[in-house]
Design a protein around this motif. Structure first.
Motif, PDB file in Angstrom:
ATOM      1  N   GLY A  81      11.620  -2.244  -3.463  1.00 52.25           N
ATOM      2  CA  GLY A  81      12.510  -1.339  -4.172  1.00 52.25           C
ATOM      3  C   GLY A  81      13.654  -2.078  -4.845  1.00 52.25           C
ATOM      4  O   GLY A  81      13.706  -3.308  -4.854  1.00 52.25           O
ATOM      5  N   ASP A  82      14.600  -1.308  -5.387  1.00 50.77           N
ATOM      6  CA  ASP A  82      15.712  -1.898  -6.124  1.00 50.77           C
ATOM      7  C   ASP A  82      17.029  -1.857  -5.353  1.00 50.77           C
ATOM      8  O   ASP A  82      17.995  -2.508  -5.746  1.00 50.77           O
ATOM      9  N   ASN A  83      17.084  -1.088  -4.269  1.00 45.69           N
ATOM     10  CA  ASN A  83      18.333  -0.956  -3.501  1.00 45.69           C
ATOM     11  C   ASN A  83      18.406  -2.042  -2.438  1.00 45.69           C
ATOM     12  O   ASN A  83      18.252  -1.793  -1.241  1.00 45.69           O
ATOM     13  N   VAL A  84      18.661  -3.264  -2.884  1.00 37.49           N
ATOM     14  CA  VAL A  84      18.592  -4.413  -1.982  1.00 37.49           C
ATOM     15  C   VAL A  84      19.968  -4.990  -1.651  1.00 37.49           C
ATOM     16  O   VAL A  84      20.063  -5.991  -0.949  1.00 37.49           O
ATOM     17  N   LEU A  85      21.023  -4.372  -2.144  1.00 44.17           N
ATOM     18  CA  LEU A  85      22.373  -4.901  -1.914  1.00 44.17           C
ATOM     19  C   LEU A  85      23.211  -3.956  -1.041  1.00 44.17           C
ATOM     20  O   LEU A  85      24.429  -3.889  -1.176  1.00 44.17           O
ATOM     21  N   GLY A  86      22.565  -3.254  -0.135  1.00 40.81           N
ATOM     22  CA  GLY A  86      23.269  -2.330   0.738  1.00 40.81           C
ATOM     23  C   GLY A  86      23.432  -2.873   2.143  1.00 40.81           C
ATOM     24  O   GLY A  86      23.063  -4.006   2.451  1.00 40.81           O
ATOM     25  N   GLN A 136       0.834  -1.205   0.000  1.00 41.83           N
ATOM     26  CA  GLN A 136       0.000   0.000   0.000  1.00 41.83           C
ATOM     27  C   GLN A 136       0.869   1.257   0.000  1.00 41.83           C
ATOM     28  O   GLN A 136       0.563   2.234  -0.693  1.00 41.83           O
ATOM     29  N   ILE A 137       1.959   1.244   0.765  1.00 39.23           N
ATOM     30  CA  ILE A 137       2.850   2.404   0.786  1.00 39.23           C
ATOM     31  C   ILE A 137       3.466   2.626  -0.587  1.00 39.23           C
ATOM     32  O   ILE A 137       3.515   3.758  -1.097  1.00 39.23           O
ATOM     33  N   SER A 138       3.946   1.557  -1.219  1.00 39.88           N
ATOM     34  CA  SER A 138       4.555   1.680  -2.541  1.00 39.88           C
ATOM     35  C   SER A 138       3.552   2.183  -3.564  1.00 39.88           C
ATOM     36  O   SER A 138       3.861   3.053  -4.396  1.00 39.88           O
ATOM     37  N   GLU A 139       2.343   1.657  -3.502  1.00 39.31           N
ATOM     38  CA  GLU A 139       1.314   2.038  -4.480  1.00 39.31           C
ATOM     39  C   GLU A 139       0.875   3.487  -4.302  1.00 39.31           C
ATOM     40  O   GLU A 139       0.723   4.227  -5.279  1.00 39.31           O
ATOM     41  N   LYS A 140       0.689   3.903  -3.062  1.00 38.01           N
ATOM     42  CA  LYS A 140       0.130   5.232  -2.790  1.00 38.01           C
ATOM     43  C   LYS A 140       1.165   6.347  -2.824  1.00 38.01           C
ATOM     44  O   LYS A 140       0.828   7.504  -3.141  1.00 38.01           O
ATOM     45  N   THR A 141       2.421   6.042  -2.487  1.00 40.84           N
ATOM     46  CA  THR A 141       3.424   7.105  -2.365  1.00 40.84           C
ATOM     47  C   THR A 141       4.540   7.023  -3.398  1.00 40.84           C
ATOM     48  O   THR A 141       5.287   7.993  -3.577  1.00 40.84           O
ATOM     49  N   GLY A 142       4.692   5.879  -4.046  1.00 39.05           N
ATOM     50  CA  GLY A 142       5.796   5.699  -4.976  1.00 39.05           C
ATOM     51  C   GLY A 142       7.131   5.447  -4.291  1.00 39.05           C
ATOM     52  O   GLY A 142       8.163   5.354  -4.954  1.00 39.05           O
ATOM     53  N   LYS A 143       7.127   5.310  -2.975  1.00 32.07           N
ATOM     54  CA  LYS A 143       8.348   5.040  -2.204  1.00 32.07           C
ATOM     55  C   LYS A 143       8.507   3.541  -1.970  1.00 32.07           C
ATOM     56  O   LYS A 143       7.604   2.750  -2.227  1.00 32.07           O
ATOM     57  N   THR A 144       9.670   3.153  -1.467  1.00 30.99           N
ATOM     58  CA  THR A 144       9.911   1.760  -1.100  1.00 30.99           C
ATOM     59  C   THR A 144       9.062   1.423   0.120  1.00 30.99           C
ATOM     60  O   THR A 144       9.201   2.062   1.166  1.00 30.99           O
ATOM     61  N   GLY A 145       8.224   0.432  -0.008  1.00 29.20           N
ATOM     62  CA  GLY A 145       7.338   0.091   1.114  1.00 29.20           C
ATOM     63  C   GLY A 145       8.071  -0.520   2.284  1.00 29.20           C
ATOM     64  O   GLY A 145       7.787  -0.208   3.449  1.00 29.20           O
ATOM     65  N   PHE A 146       9.042  -1.412   1.978  1.00 27.21           N
ATOM     66  CA  PHE A 146       9.799  -2.100   3.024  1.00 27.21           C
ATOM     67  C   PHE A 146      11.247  -2.198   2.569  1.00 27.21           C
ATOM     68  O   PHE A 146      11.530  -2.719   1.493  1.00 27.21           O
ATOM     69  N   GLY A 147      12.158  -1.686   3.376  1.00 25.42           N
ATOM     70  CA  GLY A 147      13.567  -1.710   3.030  1.00 25.42           C
ATOM     71  C   GLY A 147      14.262  -2.961   3.540  1.00 25.42           C
ATOM     72  O   GLY A 147      13.911  -3.479   4.604  1.00 25.42           O
ATOM     73  N   GLU A 148      15.251  -3.442   2.791  1.00 25.50           N
ATOM     74  CA  GLU A 148      15.995  -4.630   3.220  1.00 25.50           C
ATOM     75  C   GLU A 148      17.482  -4.429   2.962  1.00 25.50           C
ATOM     76  O   GLU A 148      17.877  -3.648   2.101  1.00 25.50           O
ATOM     77  N   ILE A 149      18.315  -5.140   3.740  1.00 24.96           N
ATOM     78  CA  ILE A 149      19.765  -5.075   3.618  1.00 24.96           C
ATOM     79  C   ILE A 149      20.298  -6.493   3.453  1.00 24.96           C
ATOM     80  O   ILE A 149      19.698  -7.456   3.930  1.00 24.96           O
ATOM     81  N   SER A 150      21.459  -6.621   2.781  1.00 28.85           N
ATOM     82  CA  SER A 150      21.902  -7.986   2.478  1.00 28.85           C
ATOM     83  C   SER A 150      23.414  -8.134   2.356  1.00 28.85           C
ATOM     84  O   SER A 150      23.882  -9.200   1.960  1.00 28.85           O
ATOM     85  N   THR A 151      24.195  -7.108   2.689  1.00 26.69           N
ATOM     86  CA  THR A 151      25.652  -7.207   2.584  1.00 26.69           C
ATOM     87  C   THR A 151      26.306  -6.993   3.942  1.00 26.69           C
ATOM     88  O   THR A 151      25.658  -6.583   4.898  1.00 26.69           O
ATOM     89  N   ASN A 152      27.620  -7.263   4.002  1.00 23.61           N
ATOM     90  CA  ASN A 152      28.391  -7.080   5.235  1.00 23.61           C
ATOM     91  C   ASN A 152      27.796  -7.873   6.391  1.00 23.61           C
ATOM     92  O   ASN A 152      27.764  -7.413   7.531  1.00 23.61           O
TER      93      ASN A 152
END
Length: 463
Positions: A261-266, A191-207
Protein backbone atom coordinates in the motif's frame (compact mmCIF):
# COMPACT_ATOMS: atom_id res chain seq x y z
CA UNK A 1 25.57 -11.09 21.49
CA UNK A 2 22.00 -11.33 22.67
CA UNK A 3 21.22 -13.77 25.42
CA UNK A 4 18.26 -15.79 24.21
CA UNK A 5 15.84 -17.45 26.57
CA UNK A 6 12.79 -19.63 26.16
CA UNK A 7 9.44 -19.34 27.89
CA UNK A 8 6.13 -21.09 27.21
CA UNK A 9 2.84 -19.26 26.87
CA UNK A 10 1.00 -20.18 30.02
CA UNK A 11 -2.50 -18.81 30.21
CA UNK A 12 -5.35 -16.61 29.14
CA UNK A 13 -5.74 -13.43 31.14
CA UNK A 14 -7.74 -10.23 31.02
CA UNK A 15 -6.20 -6.85 30.29
CA UNK A 16 -8.15 -4.79 32.87
CA UNK A 17 -7.20 -5.50 36.48
CA UNK A 18 -8.87 -4.95 39.83
CA UNK A 19 -7.95 -5.74 43.42
CA UNK A 20 -8.10 -4.65 47.05
CA UNK A 21 -5.21 -3.46 49.15
CA UNK A 22 -4.27 -2.41 52.68
CA UNK A 23 -3.69 1.11 53.91
CA UNK A 24 -0.31 2.80 53.47
CA UNK A 25 2.07 2.59 56.42
CA UNK A 26 3.73 5.97 55.91
CA UNK A 27 3.19 8.34 58.85
CA UNK A 28 3.53 12.03 59.48
CA UNK A 29 6.04 13.47 61.93
CA UNK A 30 5.19 15.20 65.23
CA UNK A 31 4.40 14.18 68.76
CA UNK A 32 2.39 11.02 69.34
CA UNK A 33 -1.34 11.62 69.64
CA UNK A 34 -3.93 8.92 70.33
CA UNK A 35 -6.11 10.31 67.54
CA UNK A 36 -3.38 10.72 64.92
CA UNK A 37 -0.47 8.41 65.80
CA UNK A 38 0.06 5.81 63.08
CA UNK A 39 -2.29 7.49 60.61
CA UNK A 40 -0.84 7.58 57.08
CA UNK A 41 0.20 10.80 55.44
CA UNK A 42 -2.17 12.29 52.88
CA UNK A 43 -0.57 12.04 49.45
CA UNK A 44 -1.46 12.67 45.80
CA UNK A 45 0.21 10.74 42.99
CA UNK A 46 0.01 11.27 39.25
CA UNK A 47 0.00 8.12 37.13
CA UNK A 48 0.22 7.05 33.51
CA UNK A 49 -2.09 4.36 32.13
CA UNK A 50 -5.55 5.92 31.98
CA UNK A 51 -7.42 4.61 28.90
CA UNK A 52 -8.26 7.08 26.18
CA UNK A 53 -11.69 8.73 26.30
CA UNK A 54 -12.64 6.90 23.10
CA UNK A 55 -12.21 3.54 24.86
CA UNK A 56 -15.33 4.10 26.95
CA UNK A 57 -15.67 0.66 28.54
CA UNK A 58 -12.01 0.44 29.59
CA UNK A 59 -12.14 4.00 30.88
CA UNK A 60 -15.25 3.29 32.96
CA UNK A 61 -13.60 0.24 34.54
CA UNK A 62 -10.41 2.20 35.23
CA UNK A 63 -12.34 5.00 36.93
CA UNK A 64 -14.17 2.46 39.11
CA UNK A 65 -10.81 0.98 40.07
CA UNK A 66 -9.48 4.40 41.04
CA UNK A 67 -12.59 5.12 43.10
CA UNK A 68 -12.45 1.78 44.91
CA UNK A 69 -8.72 2.12 45.53
CA UNK A 70 -9.20 5.56 47.03
CA UNK A 71 -12.03 4.28 49.22
CA UNK A 72 -9.71 1.56 50.54
CA UNK A 73 -6.87 4.08 50.91
CA UNK A 74 -8.54 7.40 51.79
CA UNK A 75 -5.19 9.10 52.32
CA UNK A 76 -4.18 8.52 48.67
CA UNK A 77 -5.49 10.62 45.80
CA UNK A 78 -4.95 9.39 42.23
CA UNK A 79 -4.59 11.85 39.36
CA UNK A 80 -4.45 9.84 36.15
CA UNK A 81 -3.25 10.84 32.68
CA UNK A 82 -4.25 9.27 29.37
CA UNK A 83 -1.14 10.66 27.65
CA UNK A 84 0.74 7.54 26.48
CA UNK A 85 4.47 7.03 26.48
CA UNK A 86 6.01 8.62 23.39
CA UNK A 87 9.59 8.03 22.29
CA UNK A 88 10.14 11.64 21.17
CA UNK A 89 8.60 13.50 24.11
CA UNK A 90 9.02 11.29 27.17
CA UNK A 91 12.69 12.06 27.89
CA UNK A 92 12.01 15.80 27.64
CA UNK A 93 9.03 15.60 29.98
CA UNK A 94 11.00 13.60 32.51
CA UNK A 95 14.03 15.88 32.39
CA UNK A 96 11.81 18.93 32.70
CA UNK A 97 10.03 17.60 35.77
CA UNK A 98 6.60 17.33 34.11
CA UNK A 99 6.40 13.52 34.02
CA UNK A 100 3.98 11.72 36.38
CA UNK A 101 4.91 10.04 39.67
CA UNK A 102 4.20 6.60 38.22
CA UNK A 103 5.75 5.97 34.81
CA UNK A 104 4.46 3.36 32.37
CA UNK A 105 7.20 2.60 29.85
CA UNK A 106 8.40 -0.14 27.49
CA UNK A 107 11.16 -2.47 28.65
CA UNK A 108 13.59 -0.60 26.42
CA UNK A 109 13.61 2.36 28.80
CA UNK A 110 14.74 1.14 32.27
CA UNK A 111 18.50 0.86 31.60
CA UNK A 112 18.81 4.52 30.57
CA UNK A 113 16.39 5.75 33.25
CA UNK A 114 18.35 3.89 35.92
CA UNK A 115 21.68 5.11 34.55
CA UNK A 116 20.50 8.74 34.63
CA UNK A 117 19.09 8.39 38.15
CA UNK A 118 15.60 9.34 36.99
CA UNK A 119 13.70 6.51 38.70
CA UNK A 120 13.42 5.53 42.35
CA UNK A 121 14.73 2.41 44.09
CA UNK A 122 11.64 0.54 45.32
CA UNK A 123 13.42 -2.23 47.24
CA UNK A 124 12.37 -0.83 50.62
CA UNK A 125 8.68 -1.23 49.73
CA UNK A 126 8.50 -4.20 47.34
CA UNK A 127 8.76 -6.56 50.31
CA UNK A 128 5.13 -5.69 51.02
CA UNK A 129 4.05 -7.05 47.62
CA UNK A 130 2.68 -10.57 47.85
CA UNK A 131 4.07 -12.77 45.10
CA UNK A 132 6.94 -10.41 44.31
CA UNK A 133 9.43 -13.29 44.28
CA UNK A 134 7.38 -15.06 41.57
CA UNK A 135 7.76 -12.27 39.03
CA UNK A 136 9.34 -13.34 35.75
CA UNK A 137 13.14 -13.20 36.18
CA UNK A 138 13.61 -12.58 32.44
CA UNK A 139 11.90 -9.23 32.90
CA UNK A 140 13.16 -8.44 36.40
CA UNK A 141 16.79 -8.72 35.28
CA UNK A 142 16.34 -5.34 33.56
CA UNK A 143 14.73 -3.78 36.64
CA UNK A 144 17.08 -4.92 39.41
CA UNK A 145 20.63 -3.74 39.98
CA UNK A 146 22.92 -4.41 42.98
CA UNK A 147 20.01 -5.20 45.28
CA UNK A 148 17.93 -2.24 44.12
CA UNK A 149 14.53 -2.66 42.44
CA UNK A 150 13.60 0.04 39.94
CA UNK A 151 10.35 -1.23 38.48
CA UNK A 152 7.58 -3.81 38.29
CA UNK A 153 6.36 -5.53 35.08
CA UNK A 154 2.76 -4.90 34.12
CA UNK A 155 2.62 -7.21 31.11
CA UNK A 156 4.94 -8.92 28.64
CA UNK A 157 4.62 -9.59 24.93
CA UNK A 158 6.10 -11.35 21.92
CA UNK A 159 5.83 -10.42 18.25
CA UNK A 160 3.39 -12.31 16.08
CA UNK A 161 1.33 -11.86 12.93
CA UNK A 162 -2.00 -10.03 13.15
CA UNK A 163 -4.31 -10.76 10.24
CA UNK A 164 -7.85 -10.31 8.92
CA UNK A 165 -9.56 -13.66 8.58
CA UNK A 166 -12.27 -12.25 6.31
CA UNK A 167 -9.73 -10.88 3.82
CA UNK A 168 -7.95 -14.24 3.87
CA UNK A 169 -11.17 -15.97 2.83
CA UNK A 170 -11.93 -13.37 0.17
CA UNK A 171 -8.44 -13.92 -1.26
CA UNK A 172 -8.89 -17.71 -1.30
CA UNK A 173 -6.54 -18.28 1.68
CA UNK A 174 -7.16 -20.53 4.68
CA UNK A 175 -7.70 -18.28 7.75
CA UNK A 176 -6.68 -21.15 10.02
CA UNK A 177 -3.29 -21.44 8.29
CA UNK A 178 -1.50 -18.07 8.35
CA UNK A 179 1.94 -17.79 6.73
CA UNK A 180 4.90 -18.96 8.80
CA UNK A 181 7.82 -17.73 6.65
CA UNK A 182 8.61 -14.39 5.03
CA UNK A 183 8.41 -15.97 1.57
CA UNK A 184 4.86 -17.06 2.40
CA UNK A 185 4.04 -13.61 3.75
CA UNK A 186 5.07 -12.10 0.44
CA UNK A 187 2.93 -14.59 -1.51
CA UNK A 188 -0.11 -14.14 0.77
CA UNK A 189 0.18 -10.35 0.68
CA UNK A 190 0.31 -10.27 -3.12
CA UNK A 191 -2.73 -12.54 -3.33
CA UNK A 192 -4.73 -10.43 -0.86
CA UNK A 193 -3.93 -7.22 -2.74
CA UNK A 194 -4.77 -8.77 -6.10
CA UNK A 195 -8.02 -10.43 -5.03
CA UNK A 196 -9.44 -7.81 -2.66
CA UNK A 197 -7.85 -4.50 -3.65
CA UNK A 198 -6.77 -4.01 -0.02
CA UNK A 199 -3.28 -3.61 1.42
CA UNK A 200 -1.86 -7.11 1.66
CA UNK A 201 0.70 -6.33 4.37
CA UNK A 202 0.79 -3.20 6.50
CA UNK A 203 3.99 -1.55 7.70
CA UNK A 204 4.92 1.30 10.07
CA UNK A 205 8.03 3.46 10.01
CA UNK A 206 7.74 6.55 12.25
CA UNK A 207 8.06 7.33 15.97
CA UNK A 208 10.81 4.67 16.22
CA UNK A 209 8.45 1.96 14.93
CA UNK A 210 10.46 1.38 11.75
CA UNK A 211 13.60 0.57 13.71
CA UNK A 212 11.56 -1.55 16.12
CA UNK A 213 10.16 -3.65 13.28
CA UNK A 214 13.48 -3.90 11.48
CA UNK A 215 14.96 -5.24 14.72
CA UNK A 216 12.22 -7.82 15.25
CA UNK A 217 12.34 -9.01 11.64
CA UNK A 218 16.14 -9.22 11.73
CA UNK A 219 15.94 -11.53 14.75
CA UNK A 220 13.84 -13.98 12.72
CA UNK A 221 16.71 -14.18 10.21
CA UNK A 222 19.22 -14.98 12.94
CA UNK A 223 20.71 -11.50 13.19
CA UNK A 224 21.31 -9.05 16.02
CA UNK A 225 21.37 -5.27 16.26
CA UNK A 226 24.25 -4.77 18.70
CA UNK A 227 26.96 -7.01 20.11
CA UNK A 228 29.21 -6.83 23.15
CA UNK A 229 32.98 -7.16 23.00
CA UNK A 230 35.20 -8.79 25.63
CA UNK A 231 35.90 -5.35 27.14
CA UNK A 232 32.11 -4.92 27.64
CA UNK A 233 31.81 -2.21 24.98
CA UNK A 234 28.96 -2.39 22.47
CA UNK A 235 28.92 -1.96 18.70
CA UNK A 236 26.36 -2.14 15.91
CA UNK A 237 26.02 -5.54 14.24
CA UNK A 238 23.19 -5.20 11.71
CA UNK A 239 25.12 -4.44 8.51
CA UNK A 240 24.75 -8.04 7.35
CA UNK A 241 22.45 -10.33 5.40
CA UNK A 242 19.96 -10.76 8.26
CA UNK A 243 18.89 -7.10 8.15
CA UNK A 244 19.61 -6.69 4.44
CA UNK A 245 17.16 -9.50 3.62
CA UNK A 246 14.42 -7.70 5.57
CA UNK A 247 14.96 -4.49 3.63
CA UNK A 248 15.10 -6.37 0.33
CA UNK A 249 11.77 -8.04 1.18
CA UNK A 250 10.15 -4.69 1.93
CA UNK A 251 11.55 -3.26 -1.30
CA UNK A 252 10.16 -6.14 -3.35
CA UNK A 253 6.72 -6.04 -1.71
CA UNK A 254 6.48 -2.26 -2.05
CA UNK A 255 7.79 -1.71 -5.56
CA UNK A 256 7.43 -5.06 -7.37
CA UNK A 257 4.30 -6.57 -5.80
CA UNK A 258 2.48 -3.37 -4.78
CA UNK A 259 1.20 -5.23 -1.73
CA UNK A 260 2.32 -2.80 1.00
CA UNK A 261 0.00 0.00 0.00
CA UNK A 262 0.88 3.69 0.10
CA UNK A 263 0.38 4.45 3.81
CA UNK A 264 3.90 3.53 4.86
CA UNK A 265 4.86 6.56 6.95
CA UNK A 266 2.53 6.02 9.91
CA UNK A 267 2.81 4.69 13.44
CA UNK A 268 1.13 1.72 15.09
CA UNK A 269 -2.03 3.62 16.09
CA UNK A 270 -2.60 4.50 12.44
CA UNK A 271 -2.21 0.91 11.35
CA UNK A 272 -4.57 -0.38 14.06
CA UNK A 273 -7.27 1.97 12.78
CA UNK A 274 -6.71 0.94 9.16
CA UNK A 275 -6.69 -2.74 10.10
CA UNK A 276 -9.86 -2.39 12.17
CA UNK A 277 -11.59 -0.82 9.16
CA UNK A 278 -10.80 -3.95 7.14
CA UNK A 279 -8.27 -2.32 4.84
CA UNK A 280 -5.16 -4.35 5.76
CA UNK A 281 -4.67 -8.09 5.40
CA UNK A 282 -1.68 -8.68 7.72
CA UNK A 283 0.89 -6.90 9.85
CA UNK A 284 3.31 -7.58 12.69
CA UNK A 285 2.81 -6.60 16.31
CA UNK A 286 1.96 -8.22 19.66
CA UNK A 287 -1.53 -9.65 19.00
CA UNK A 288 -2.66 -9.48 22.66
CA UNK A 289 -1.84 -5.77 22.75
CA UNK A 290 -3.61 -5.03 19.47
CA UNK A 291 -6.83 -6.92 20.19
CA UNK A 292 -8.31 -4.65 22.93
CA UNK A 293 -7.78 -1.53 20.80
CA UNK A 294 -9.20 -3.34 17.79
CA UNK A 295 -12.36 -4.19 19.74
CA UNK A 296 -12.61 -0.70 21.25
CA UNK A 297 -12.63 0.74 17.72
CA UNK A 298 -15.46 -1.55 16.61
CA UNK A 299 -13.52 -4.44 15.10
CA UNK A 300 -15.26 -7.77 14.49
CA UNK A 301 -13.91 -10.37 16.96
CA UNK A 302 -14.43 -13.20 14.50
CA UNK A 303 -12.36 -11.45 11.82
CA UNK A 304 -9.30 -11.11 14.07
CA UNK A 305 -6.55 -13.65 13.51
CA UNK A 306 -3.23 -14.12 15.32
CA UNK A 307 -0.43 -16.17 13.82
CA UNK A 308 3.21 -16.96 14.52
CA UNK A 309 5.95 -14.43 13.89
CA UNK A 310 7.06 -15.21 10.30
CA UNK A 311 10.52 -16.72 10.19
CA UNK A 312 13.63 -16.53 8.07
CA UNK A 313 15.35 -19.56 9.58
CA UNK A 314 16.08 -18.61 13.19
CA UNK A 315 12.86 -19.68 14.99
CA UNK A 316 13.09 -16.53 17.11
CA UNK A 317 10.82 -13.62 17.99
CA UNK A 318 11.30 -10.27 19.67
CA UNK A 319 9.94 -10.18 23.23
CA UNK A 320 9.47 -7.24 25.56
CA UNK A 321 7.27 -5.85 28.32
CA UNK A 322 5.51 -2.83 29.72
CA UNK A 323 6.91 -1.86 33.11
CA UNK A 324 5.87 0.51 35.89
CA UNK A 325 8.50 2.76 37.50
CA UNK A 326 8.41 5.62 39.99
CA UNK A 327 10.02 8.99 39.36
CA UNK A 328 13.16 9.68 41.37
CA UNK A 329 11.60 12.97 42.47
CA UNK A 330 8.84 11.15 44.37
CA UNK A 331 8.71 11.49 48.14
CA UNK A 332 8.73 8.38 50.31
CA UNK A 333 4.98 8.69 50.81
CA UNK A 334 4.42 9.05 47.05
CA UNK A 335 6.63 6.04 46.37
CA UNK A 336 4.72 3.89 48.85
CA UNK A 337 1.39 5.02 47.41
CA UNK A 338 2.53 4.27 43.85
CA UNK A 339 3.61 0.74 44.78
CA UNK A 340 0.25 0.17 46.48
CA UNK A 341 -1.49 1.17 43.24
CA UNK A 342 0.80 -1.11 41.21
CA UNK A 343 -0.10 -4.09 43.38
CA UNK A 344 -3.78 -3.15 43.41
CA UNK A 345 -4.26 -2.89 39.66
CA UNK A 346 -1.39 -4.70 37.98
CA UNK A 347 -0.32 -7.58 40.23
CA UNK A 348 -2.74 -8.91 42.81
CA UNK A 349 -5.46 -9.97 40.32
CA UNK A 350 -2.96 -12.46 38.91
CA UNK A 351 -2.76 -14.42 42.17
CA UNK A 352 -5.98 -13.51 44.05
CA UNK A 353 -8.35 -15.67 42.05
CA UNK A 354 -11.54 -14.40 43.69
CA UNK A 355 -10.59 -10.93 42.53
CA UNK A 356 -9.62 -12.33 39.13
CA UNK A 357 -13.06 -13.88 38.67
CA UNK A 358 -14.83 -10.72 39.85
CA UNK A 359 -12.78 -8.61 37.45
CA UNK A 360 -13.41 -10.97 34.55
CA UNK A 361 -17.14 -10.97 35.22
CA UNK A 362 -17.27 -7.17 35.44
CA UNK A 363 -15.13 -6.77 32.32
CA UNK A 364 -17.30 -9.16 30.32
CA UNK A 365 -20.42 -7.30 31.45
CA UNK A 366 -18.86 -4.06 30.18
CA UNK A 367 -18.05 -5.63 26.82
CA UNK A 368 -14.30 -5.68 27.43
CA UNK A 369 -12.18 -8.57 26.15
CA UNK A 370 -11.67 -11.38 28.66
CA UNK A 371 -9.29 -14.24 27.94
CA UNK A 372 -6.83 -12.75 25.41
CA UNK A 373 -3.78 -15.07 25.17
CA UNK A 374 -0.71 -13.32 26.60
CA UNK A 375 2.73 -14.06 27.98
CA UNK A 376 2.74 -14.36 31.78
CA UNK A 377 4.55 -12.10 34.21
CA UNK A 378 4.16 -14.70 36.98
CA UNK A 379 4.79 -18.46 37.10
CA UNK A 380 3.10 -20.93 34.77
CA UNK A 381 1.35 -22.58 37.71
CA UNK A 382 -0.12 -19.29 38.88
CA UNK A 383 -1.44 -18.50 35.43
CA UNK A 384 -2.93 -21.95 34.99
CA UNK A 385 -4.92 -21.36 38.17
CA UNK A 386 -5.84 -17.88 36.95
CA UNK A 387 -7.15 -19.34 33.70
CA UNK A 388 -9.39 -21.71 35.60
CA UNK A 389 -10.71 -18.82 37.69
CA UNK A 390 -11.81 -16.73 34.70
CA UNK A 391 -12.80 -19.54 32.33
CA UNK A 392 -16.58 -19.03 32.46
CA UNK A 393 -16.24 -15.34 31.55
CA UNK A 394 -13.95 -15.67 28.50
CA UNK A 395 -15.52 -13.81 25.59
CA UNK A 396 -12.62 -13.84 23.14
CA UNK A 397 -12.54 -16.24 20.16
CA UNK A 398 -9.52 -18.00 21.61
CA UNK A 399 -9.39 -20.44 18.71
CA UNK A 400 -8.47 -17.53 16.42
CA UNK A 401 -5.27 -17.08 18.46
CA UNK A 402 -4.35 -20.78 18.24
CA UNK A 403 -1.61 -20.45 15.56
CA UNK A 404 0.06 -17.69 17.61
CA UNK A 405 -0.17 -19.63 20.87
CA UNK A 406 1.15 -22.85 19.30
CA UNK A 407 4.20 -21.11 17.84
CA UNK A 408 5.46 -19.63 21.08
CA UNK A 409 6.64 -22.89 22.57
CA UNK A 410 8.87 -23.33 19.53
CA UNK A 411 10.56 -19.92 19.43
CA UNK A 412 13.46 -18.37 21.28
CA UNK A 413 12.56 -15.04 22.83
CA UNK A 414 15.08 -12.34 21.99
CA UNK A 415 15.01 -9.11 24.02
CA UNK A 416 15.20 -5.68 22.47
CA UNK A 417 18.66 -4.04 22.42
CA UNK A 418 19.74 -3.67 26.04
CA UNK A 419 21.60 -0.39 25.39
CA UNK A 420 20.12 2.74 23.79
CA UNK A 421 17.29 0.81 22.17
CA UNK A 422 15.03 3.77 21.40
CA UNK A 423 17.94 5.79 20.05
CA UNK A 424 18.88 2.85 17.84
CA UNK A 425 15.31 2.59 16.59
CA UNK A 426 15.27 6.32 15.84
CA UNK A 427 18.49 5.96 13.84
CA UNK A 428 16.95 3.11 11.84
CA UNK A 429 13.61 4.78 11.05
CA UNK A 430 15.12 6.73 8.11
CA UNK A 431 16.51 3.50 6.67
CA UNK A 432 13.08 1.88 6.65
CA UNK A 433 11.42 5.04 5.35
CA UNK A 434 13.90 5.33 2.50
CA UNK A 435 13.27 1.77 1.33
CA UNK A 436 9.49 2.24 1.52
CA UNK A 437 9.42 5.59 -0.30
CA UNK A 438 12.26 5.38 -2.84
CA UNK A 439 12.39 2.52 -5.37
CA UNK A 440 16.07 3.33 -5.96
CA UNK A 441 17.11 3.27 -2.30
CA UNK A 442 20.66 1.94 -1.84
CA UNK A 443 20.26 -0.62 0.95
CA UNK A 444 24.00 -1.24 1.39
CA UNK A 445 24.73 2.47 1.79
CA UNK A 446 21.79 2.95 4.13
CA UNK A 447 22.92 0.12 6.42
CA UNK A 448 26.53 1.27 6.47
CA UNK A 449 25.54 4.82 7.34
CA UNK A 450 23.13 3.63 10.06
CA UNK A 451 25.80 1.40 11.61
CA UNK A 452 28.13 4.38 11.84
CA UNK A 453 25.47 6.47 13.56
CA UNK A 454 24.57 3.69 15.98
CA UNK A 455 28.22 3.12 16.84
CA UNK A 456 28.42 6.81 17.77
CA UNK A 457 25.34 6.45 19.95
CA UNK A 458 26.78 3.40 21.71
CA UNK A 459 30.11 5.16 22.27
CA UNK A 460 28.30 8.06 23.92
CA UNK A 461 26.56 5.66 26.29
CA UNK A 462 29.87 4.09 27.21
CA UNK A 463 31.54 7.39 28.03
Amino acid sequence: MHQRTRRLLAALITVPLLAGTAACSSTSGGDPDPTTAGEPEDVTITIMGKPAATNTAALALFERQVEEFQEANPHITIEASDVPWDAKTFATRLAGGSAPTLLRVPLTEPPALIERGQVADLSDVTGEIEGFDELNPRVMQFLERDGAVYGIPEKSYAFGLVYNRDLFEQAGLDPDSPPTTWDEVRDYAAQISEKTGKTGFGEISTNNSGGWHLTGYTYTNGGSMIEQAEDDTWSASFDDDAARDVLELWKQMRWEDDSLGDNVLGKQEDLVADFTAGNVGMWVSAPPDVYPNYIAQGGDPEAFGAGPMPQGGADATLAGATVLMVSATATQAEKEAAVKWIEYRALRPNYDFDVAAETAEASAADGLPVGVPVLPIFSDETYAAYRDAIDEFVNVPVENFAPYVASLSEFEYVPEPVVASQEIYAALDPVVQAVLTDPNADIDALLADAESRVDTILAQHAS
